[in-house]
Design an enzyme around this catalytic site. Structure first.
Site, PDB file in Angstrom:
ATOM      1  N   CYS A   1       7.575  66.380   0.824  1.00 20.99           N
ATOM      2  CA  CYS A   1       8.843  67.177   1.063  1.00 20.99           C
ATOM      3  C   CYS A   1       9.172  67.317   2.548  1.00 20.99           C
ATOM      4  O   CYS A   1      10.074  67.371   3.232  1.00 20.99           O
ATOM      5  CB  CYS A   1       8.833  68.400   0.390  1.00 20.99           C
ATOM      6  SG  CYS A   1       8.413  68.127  -1.147  1.00 20.99           S
TER       7      CYS A   1
ATOM      8  N   CYS B   1      11.536  65.734   5.345  1.00 21.53           N
ATOM      9  CA  CYS B   1      13.086  65.776   5.326  1.00 21.53           C
ATOM     10  C   CYS B   1      13.302  67.370   5.403  1.00 21.53           C
ATOM     11  O   CYS B   1      14.129  67.747   6.246  1.00 21.53           O
ATOM     12  CB  CYS B   1      13.604  65.528   3.946  1.00 21.53           C
ATOM     13  SG  CYS B   1      13.836  63.426   4.057  1.00 21.53           S
ATOM     14  N   HIS B   2      12.416  68.491   4.857  1.00 18.47           N
ATOM     15  CA  HIS B   2      12.736  69.389   4.908  1.00 18.47           C
ATOM     16  C   HIS B   2      11.996  70.313   6.031  1.00 18.47           C
ATOM     17  O   HIS B   2      12.222  71.662   6.203  1.00 18.47           O
ATOM     18  CB  HIS B   2      12.294  70.275   3.494  1.00 18.47           C
ATOM     19  CG  HIS B   2      13.231  69.690   2.388  1.00 18.47           C
ATOM     20  ND1 HIS B   2      14.346  70.251   2.189  1.00 18.47           N
ATOM     21  CD2 HIS B   2      12.726  68.769   1.529  1.00 18.47           C
ATOM     22  CE1 HIS B   2      15.114  69.615   1.209  1.00 18.47           C
ATOM     23  NE2 HIS B   2      13.879  68.769   0.832  1.00 18.47           N
TER      24      HIS B   2
ATOM     25  N   MET C   1      18.804  63.688  -2.224  1.00 16.83           N
ATOM     26  CA  MET C   1      17.476  64.249  -2.804  1.00 16.83           C
ATOM     27  C   MET C   1      17.129  63.482  -3.966  1.00 16.83           C
ATOM     28  O   MET C   1      17.670  63.191  -4.866  1.00 16.83           O
ATOM     29  CB  MET C   1      17.504  65.811  -2.933  1.00 16.83           C
ATOM     30  CG  MET C   1      16.454  65.923  -3.730  1.00 16.83           C
ATOM     31  SD  MET C   1      15.400  67.266  -2.873  1.00 16.83           S
ATOM     32  CE  MET C   1      14.515  67.661  -4.378  1.00 16.83           C
TER      33      MET C   1
ATOM     34  N   HIS D   1      17.882  61.461  15.040  1.00 11.71           N
ATOM     35  CA  HIS D   1      16.747  60.598  14.259  1.00 11.71           C
ATOM     36  C   HIS D   1      16.451  59.507  14.938  1.00 11.71           C
ATOM     37  O   HIS D   1      15.748  59.587  16.036  1.00 11.71           O
ATOM     38  CB  HIS D   1      17.400  60.527  12.809  1.00 11.71           C
ATOM     39  CG  HIS D   1      16.434  60.179  12.010  1.00 11.71           C
ATOM     40  ND1 HIS D   1      15.227  60.960  11.451  1.00 11.71           N
ATOM     41  CD2 HIS D   1      16.349  58.773  11.228  1.00 11.71           C
ATOM     42  CE1 HIS D   1      14.611  60.018  10.858  1.00 11.71           C
ATOM     43  NE2 HIS D   1      15.067  59.063  10.538  1.00 11.71           N
TER      44      HIS D   1
ATOM     45  N   HIS E   1      22.221  55.880   9.617  1.00  6.73           N
ATOM     46  CA  HIS E   1      20.891  55.613   9.848  1.00  6.73           C
ATOM     47  C   HIS E   1      20.856  54.253  10.495  1.00  6.73           C
ATOM     48  O   HIS E   1      20.764  53.186  10.149  1.00  6.73           O
ATOM     49  CB  HIS E   1      20.224  55.640   8.602  1.00  6.73           C
ATOM     50  CG  HIS E   1      18.883  55.705   8.787  1.00  6.73           C
ATOM     51  ND1 HIS E   1      17.983  54.498   8.939  1.00  6.73           N
ATOM     52  CD2 HIS E   1      17.862  56.663   8.420  1.00  6.73           C
ATOM     53  CE1 HIS E   1      16.726  54.678   9.052  1.00  6.73           C
ATOM     54  NE2 HIS E   1      16.421  56.040   8.700  1.00  6.73           N
TER      55      HIS E   1
HETATM   56 FE1  DHE Z   1      11.182  56.194   9.434  1.00  6.06          FE
HETATM   57  C1  DHE Z   1      11.713  54.679  12.443  1.00  6.06           C
HETATM   58  C2  DHE Z   1      11.650  59.171  10.976  1.00  6.06           C
HETATM   59  C3  DHE Z   1      11.316  57.427   6.334  1.00  6.06           C
HETATM   60  C4  DHE Z   1      10.409  52.994   8.159  1.00  6.06           C
HETATM   61  N1  DHE Z   1      11.697  56.722  11.590  1.00  6.06           N
HETATM   62  C5  DHE Z   1      11.711  55.994  12.481  1.00  6.06           C
HETATM   63  C6  DHE Z   1      12.040  56.935  13.681  1.00  6.06           C
HETATM   64  C7  DHE Z   1      12.000  58.315  13.113  1.00  6.06           C
HETATM   65  C8  DHE Z   1      11.610  58.225  11.664  1.00  6.06           C
HETATM   66  C9  DHE Z   1      12.124  59.504  14.004  1.00  6.06           C
HETATM   67  C10 DHE Z   1      12.563  56.454  14.971  1.00  6.06           C
HETATM   68  C11 DHE Z   1      11.274  55.999  15.832  1.00  6.06           C
HETATM   69  C12 DHE Z   1      11.603  55.790  17.273  1.00  6.06           C
HETATM   70  O1  DHE Z   1      12.370  54.707  17.407  1.00  6.06           O
HETATM   71  O2  DHE Z   1      10.897  56.202  18.445  1.00  6.06           O
HETATM   72  N2  DHE Z   1      11.409  58.181   8.841  1.00  6.06           N
HETATM   73  C13 DHE Z   1      11.527  59.267   9.624  1.00  6.06           C
HETATM   74  C14 DHE Z   1      11.400  60.342   8.593  1.00  6.06           C
HETATM   75  O3  DHE Z   1      11.173  61.599   8.999  1.00  6.06           O
HETATM   76  C15 DHE Z   1      11.722  59.896   7.393  1.00  6.06           C
HETATM   77  C16 DHE Z   1      12.983  60.223   6.808  1.00  6.06           C
HETATM   78  C17 DHE Z   1      10.762  60.751   6.469  1.00  6.06           C
HETATM   79  C18 DHE Z   1       9.012  60.489   6.455  1.00  6.06           C
HETATM   80  O4  DHE Z   1       8.372  61.459   6.038  1.00  6.06           O
HETATM   81  O5  DHE Z   1       8.486  59.694   7.105  1.00  6.06           O
HETATM   82  C19 DHE Z   1      11.227  58.488   7.585  1.00  6.06           C
HETATM   83  N3  DHE Z   1      11.109  55.308   7.549  1.00  6.06           N
HETATM   84  C20 DHE Z   1      11.122  56.447   6.372  1.00  6.06           C
HETATM   85  C21 DHE Z   1      10.566  55.281   5.215  1.00  6.06           C
HETATM   86  O6  DHE Z   1      10.483  56.010   4.064  1.00  6.06           O
HETATM   87  C22 DHE Z   1      10.387  54.072   5.591  1.00  6.06           C
HETATM   88  C23 DHE Z   1      11.643  53.123   5.160  1.00  6.06           C
HETATM   89  C24 DHE Z   1       9.354  53.401   5.209  1.00  6.06           C
HETATM   90  C25 DHE Z   1       8.036  53.778   5.917  1.00  6.06           C
HETATM   91  O7  DHE Z   1       7.285  53.200   6.370  1.00  6.06           O
HETATM   92  O8  DHE Z   1       7.725  55.315   5.852  1.00  6.06           O
HETATM   93  C26 DHE Z   1      10.723  54.267   7.165  1.00  6.06           C
HETATM   94  N4  DHE Z   1      11.194  54.196  10.175  1.00  6.06           N
HETATM   95  C27 DHE Z   1      10.764  53.021   9.316  1.00  6.06           C
HETATM   96  C28 DHE Z   1      10.699  51.905  10.318  1.00  6.06           C
HETATM   97  C29 DHE Z   1      11.439  52.445  11.525  1.00  6.06           C
HETATM   98  C30 DHE Z   1      11.502  53.735  11.511  1.00  6.06           C
HETATM   99  C31 DHE Z   1      10.328  50.420   9.688  1.00  6.06           C
HETATM  100  C32 DHE Z   1      11.269  51.502  12.918  1.00  6.06           C
HETATM  101  C33 DHE Z   1      12.792  50.832  12.733  1.00  6.06           C
HETATM  102  C34 DHE Z   1      12.725  49.860  13.953  1.00  6.06           C
HETATM  103  O9  DHE Z   1      13.444  48.609  13.856  1.00  6.06           O
HETATM  104  O10 DHE Z   1      12.590  50.341  15.015  1.00  6.06           O
END
Ligand code: DHE
Length: 558
Positions: A67, A70-71, A108, A347, A389
């Site tokens: 949780c 997101c929260h 959610m 984000h 996103h």
């Molecule tokens: Fe991410 C990028 C935060 C869930 C895969 N993710 C990012 C970035 C942030 C972020 C702040 C940008 C970083 C940067 O560019 O410096 N992501 C979050 C969360 O807070 C969130 C919503 C929930 C969590 O608890 O993590 C979340 N993200 C996910 C996933 O569920 C994903 C699909 C699978 C995973 O690995 O957790 C996921 N996020 C990614 C990926 C990137 C990313 C692959 C980079 C993308 C790119 O091409 O640069």
């Protein structure tokens, strides 16, 4: 399920967040409580909220795993709403239970319905969120230093690549639930090395030379991998916080590979590190006031970070306060910071094609904030659609509108392209010039390449089984209002995230499976970017998510 040695947690999905199958031993414990707001044994009044010490601990871990992303740890709300007792107690147990069990239309997930939380756990979570949130500890320099390891000092590292492979065409792949990184040769599709990393490595960035890979895990662990080693491996590591999502390096001329920066979720801070050893140099707290209402926020988390090409500066996006900080690293122990008011909640985002403008999703306001890194100011907040996103977004020169940058959306099946050339196309600059539909909402990533005719999109968080496995392409020369073609990538898991090879003629897509289902743990599917025909499947990768081609990541090609 009760055997915790090999226990598996079922794949689950949150608004903008998916947290699937996690091997227990790879998972970090939720940060310990420093000072619970109320003693866990008799946590709250009235008795209907009370939890035993064991129940409280169990829920604290589940909340951290499922949780908090997101929260927020302190439950002040971000992508998900606030869950502080003043809000939750008013809603009452029945309504809270319905949200947790069934989910909401706003993204959610239905934790109970998906079988992630049992009935009993759902009831306990209802109570847990009616109690005051426990406050996790801070994480200071001495804590970081204890975790800091230089496994191979710079002087002992190779002075030239120790293998004949084209390391610039390596793909660095997050094997999320295995807590590992796979390094795959883009030419032969062989796994060259599998390196243990932090829990659920979130993103990967490269040094300017491309030789070093920097990763950041959800447990705040940063690792540095040397691609020149015969078998690429970790050369340094450090735990920079208890929860983190972003990392980048110094990219301005004269500072190449000199410094790195990590953005933490908890504690709310950024950490400047030595680029060669990851030795921590400076911690800067992000505690501040929301840009619009000027209210103190106790948990402003660092979202995306990029390195400016115009100044020795990082662009640091502070989610909850809606501020974009330009952090000058030329004197990293005494950094100057310019605080730019942008929008909430910041984000992820990426550069326009000129690499002068940084565009970042402010998802809860349905906007994209745009910063000019040359003039060092906000140029616009552009409304695009429900919960943009972008990942890093996608750039192309549109036949009608000139250079554009595009984002998909979590909350609706929409691709929106924004004009990004104020000099040659001032009439289109910072306006949505194109909108086109997808199969549905739940898009996470979009990608293209200057050599490609296509713009690729996924639908990872869509609730429909077929759609979440489907990707689609728009025809760059004739975008119209819908996808040119869409198809299912596999008959299991979710399709997520795209990356091109160095030549820009192959597209790699992850199938995010479950590590507890033999034969369906995950794979990468490779497509010919000209014909869209499938070329290869790299099988038996455990829950691959993000993948980063060395050449494209160094050069910001997307
Ligand atoms: Fe991410 C990028 C935060 C869930 C895969 N993710 C990012 C970035 C942030 C972020 C702040 C940008 C970083 C940067 O560019 O410096 N992501 C979050 C969360 O807070 C969130 C919503 C929930 C969590 O608890 O993590 C979340 N993200 C996910 C996933 O569920 C994903 C699909 C699978 C995973 O690995 O957790 C996921 N996020 C990614 C990926 C990137 C990313 C692959 C980079 C993308 C790119 O091409 O640069």
């Amino acid at each position: 399920m009760r055997n915790f040695v090999i226990a598996i947690v079922v794949a689950v999905f949150m608004a903008g967040c998916v947290q699937p199958v996690v091997k227990e031993e790879a998972k970090p414990a939720a940060p310990p409580i420093v000072k619970p707001a109320a003693p866990p044994a008799a946590v709250a009044e009235p008795a209907s909220y009370a939890l035993s010490k064991e129940e409280f601990e169990k829920m604290r871990q589940i909340y951290f795993d499922r949780c908090a992303g997101c929260h927020g740890v302190l439950r002040k709300g971000a992508t998900g709403g606030a869950l502080t007792p003043d809000k939750t107690r008013v809603k009452g147990a029945a309504l809270l239970r319905a949200f947790i069990y069934t989910g909401t239309g706003g993204g959610m997930p239905g934790w109970g319905k998906q079988g992630v939380l049992s009935d009993a756990e759902t009831d306990l979570m209802v109570k847990y969120i009616q109690n005051d949130p426990p406050i996790p500890p801070q994480w200071s320099l001495p804590d970081m230093k204890k975790s800091w390891k230089v496994l191979i000092p710079p002087e002992k590292r190779p002075t030239a690549p120790q293998h004949k492979r084209d390391w610039q065409n390596f793909f660095v792949v997050t094997l999320r639930d295995a807590g590992q990184i796979a390094i795959i040769d883009g030419d032969t599709k062989e796994v060259v090395s599998t390196v243990d990393s932090g829990y659920a490595v979130h993103i990967v960035r490269m040094s300017m030379s491309g030789r070093y890979v920097y990763t950041i895990g959800r447990d705040g662990k940063a690792t540095m991998i040397d691609l020149w080693m015969e078998k690429p491996d970790t050369v340094a590591e450090i735990r920079t916080g208890l929860d983190a999502r972003s990392i980048d390096v110094s990219k301005f001329a004269g500072f190449h590979d000199k410094y790195a920066i990590v953005g933490c979720y908890w504690p709310p801070q950024m950490v400047i590190l030595d680029g060669a050893t990851l030795e921590p140099i400076k911690i800067v707290s992000t505690l501040s006031y929301t840009y619009d209402t000027e209210e103190f926020h106790p948990e402003p988390r660092v979202a995306s970070i990029v390195a400016s090409h115009f100044k020795p500066e990082w662009v640091v996006n502070i989610k909850e306060t809606g501020q974009i900080w330009l952090v000058d690293y030329s004197d990293p122990s005494n950094p100057e910071i310019k605080m730019i008011e942008a929008e909430r909640f910041l984000h992820d985002g990426g550069w326009d094609a000129s690499k002068r403008y940084f565009l970042v999703g402010a998802n809860m306001r349905n906007k994209v904030s745009i910063v000019d890194t040359k003039e060092r100011k906000l140029v616009a907040n552009v409304e695009t659609g429900i919960k943009p996103h972008p990942g890093r977004g996608a750039n192309w020169t549109d036949s009608v509108y000139g250079p554009v940058w595009a984002t998909g959306h979590l909350g609706e099946g929409l691709m929106a392209a924004i004009g990004t050339d104020p000099d040659k196309y001032p009439q289109n600059a910072w306006k949505v010039v194109r909108r086109a539909t997808m199969l549905g909402g739940g898009n996470l990533f979009i990608k293209t390449h200057p050599n490609s005719n296509w713009i690729w999109v996924d639908h990872t968080l869509n609730s429909d089984d077929k759609i979440k496995r489907s990707i689609g392409v728009y025809d760059k020369n004739n975008i119209g209002d819908k996808l040119y073609k869409s198809w299912e990538v596999a008959d299991y898991g979710r399709a997520v995230h795209f990356e091109y090879n160095k030549a820009g003629d192959e597209m790699w897509v992850s199938v995010w499976g479950r590590m507890d289902v033999p034969g369906k743990v995950g794979e990468i599917v490779v497509y010919d970017d000209k014909t869209l025909a499938e070329k290869a499947r790299i099988k038996n990768l455990v829950t691959p998510t993000g993948k980063f081609n060395v050449y494209n990541t160094v050069n910001d090609i997307y």
